[in-house]
Design an enzyme around this catalytic site. Sequence first.
Site, PDB file in Angstrom:
ATOM      1  N   ASN A   9      24.748   1.563  60.229  1.00 51.24           N
ATOM      2  CA  ASN A   9      25.219   0.590  59.245  1.00 51.24           C
ATOM      3  C   ASN A   9      25.430  -0.796  59.843  1.00 51.24           C
ATOM      4  OD1 ASN A   9      25.654   2.192  56.714  1.00 51.24           O
ATOM      5  ND2 ASN A   9      26.921   3.400  58.100  1.00 51.24           N
ATOM      6  N   VAL A  13      19.438   0.434  66.980  1.00 49.64           N
ATOM      7  CA  VAL A  13      19.256   0.593  68.422  1.00 49.64           C
ATOM      8  C   VAL A  13      17.873   1.176  68.674  1.00 49.64           C
ATOM      9  CG1 VAL A  13      20.135   1.618  70.543  1.00 49.64           C
ATOM     10  CG2 VAL A  13      21.723   0.942  68.729  1.00 49.64           C
ATOM     11  N   GLY A 109      24.866  13.182  57.872  1.00 48.42           N
ATOM     12  CA  GLY A 109      24.153  12.018  58.379  1.00 48.42           C
ATOM     13  C   GLY A 109      23.208  12.394  59.508  1.00 48.42           C
ATOM     14  N   ALA A 110      22.034  11.782  59.493  1.00 48.11           N
ATOM     15  CA  ALA A 110      21.021  12.100  60.504  1.00 48.11           C
ATOM     16  C   ALA A 110      21.543  11.869  61.909  1.00 48.11           C
ATOM     17  CB  ALA A 110      19.769  11.257  60.255  1.00 48.11           C
ATOM     18  N   ASP A 111      22.302  10.797  62.100  1.00 40.92           N
ATOM     19  CA  ASP A 111      22.812  10.485  63.437  1.00 40.92           C
ATOM     20  C   ASP A 111      23.758  11.557  63.948  1.00 40.92           C
ATOM     21  OD1 ASP A 111      24.564   9.760  61.379  1.00 40.92           O
ATOM     22  OD2 ASP A 111      25.492   8.152  62.539  1.00 40.92           O
ATOM     23  N   THR A 134      30.480   2.567  63.207  1.00 40.42           N
ATOM     24  CA  THR A 134      31.124   1.919  62.067  1.00 40.42           C
ATOM     25  C   THR A 134      32.239   2.815  61.540  1.00 40.42           C
ATOM     26  OG1 THR A 134      29.014   0.872  61.524  1.00 40.42           O
ATOM     27  CG2 THR A 134      30.722   0.847  59.832  1.00 40.42           C
TER      28      THR A 134
END
Length: 258
Positions: A9, A13, A109-111, A134
């Site tokens: 968000n 990177v 979430g993918a991360d 975030t």
Amino acid sequence: MLVAIDIGNTNVVLGVFHAGSSDLRVKWRLQSNTQRTTDEYMALITSLLEHEGLCPDTVSGVVISSVVTPLTRVFRKLSQLLFTTEPVIVSAGIRTGMPIRMENPKEVGADRIVNAVAAYERHRQALIVVDFGTATTFDVVSADGCYLGGCIVPGIGISLDALVNRTDKLPPVEIVKPARVIGKNTVSSIQSGIYFGYVGLIEGIVRRIAKEMELTPLVVATGGLGSLFHQEEGLFHEYLHDLTLQGLKILYERNRHG
């Protein structure tokens, strides 16, 4: 070369790995800007590559993790145009090698999945990944490598911004580890509250997760401010700054052939 792209968000990177190596060749951090076009990002990334003496033609694969849907489309198109390759995108249905024990796995979430996969691949035991982004997230993996779920709390930056913006006389401060808990002025009092408040939050959540799991999991930190909180003795087993990029590389290898 493999280009791994983590779209968050706040930041995008990018990391470049040499083929067959887990060593990160170079890494860049860009602002997540949904108003920036594919052409603008292409020009910027081309310039960054050239500065490192790298050529887009030598990129053989791209893998993307994203929590910002408009930027997912931008970077998919960028991969097709700049690197002439269809990227592996971390999403529902991708082969992770990690069962997702959630009511709706598509919500995760993918991360968070990428981090969990990377940490478990490294340690092969029950663990918690604390990611300072975030939002500050806690992701729990069982001893047999299943993603169990976790917690999401407002990130440190969000909390500090809310405190400053919703009060009349409290100033912005640098996020640091104070020498003592009892602040002797307004700035040190805010710094103490932010730092030690989050230390207490982390300790409390980890303790409750361990109680539910009925074991003592390894606790791994990642994300920008993770290095600051890793200074707190006994809080984390280790701090891994590039955990997400390493996880993206692992998932690329598991999905590169379709």
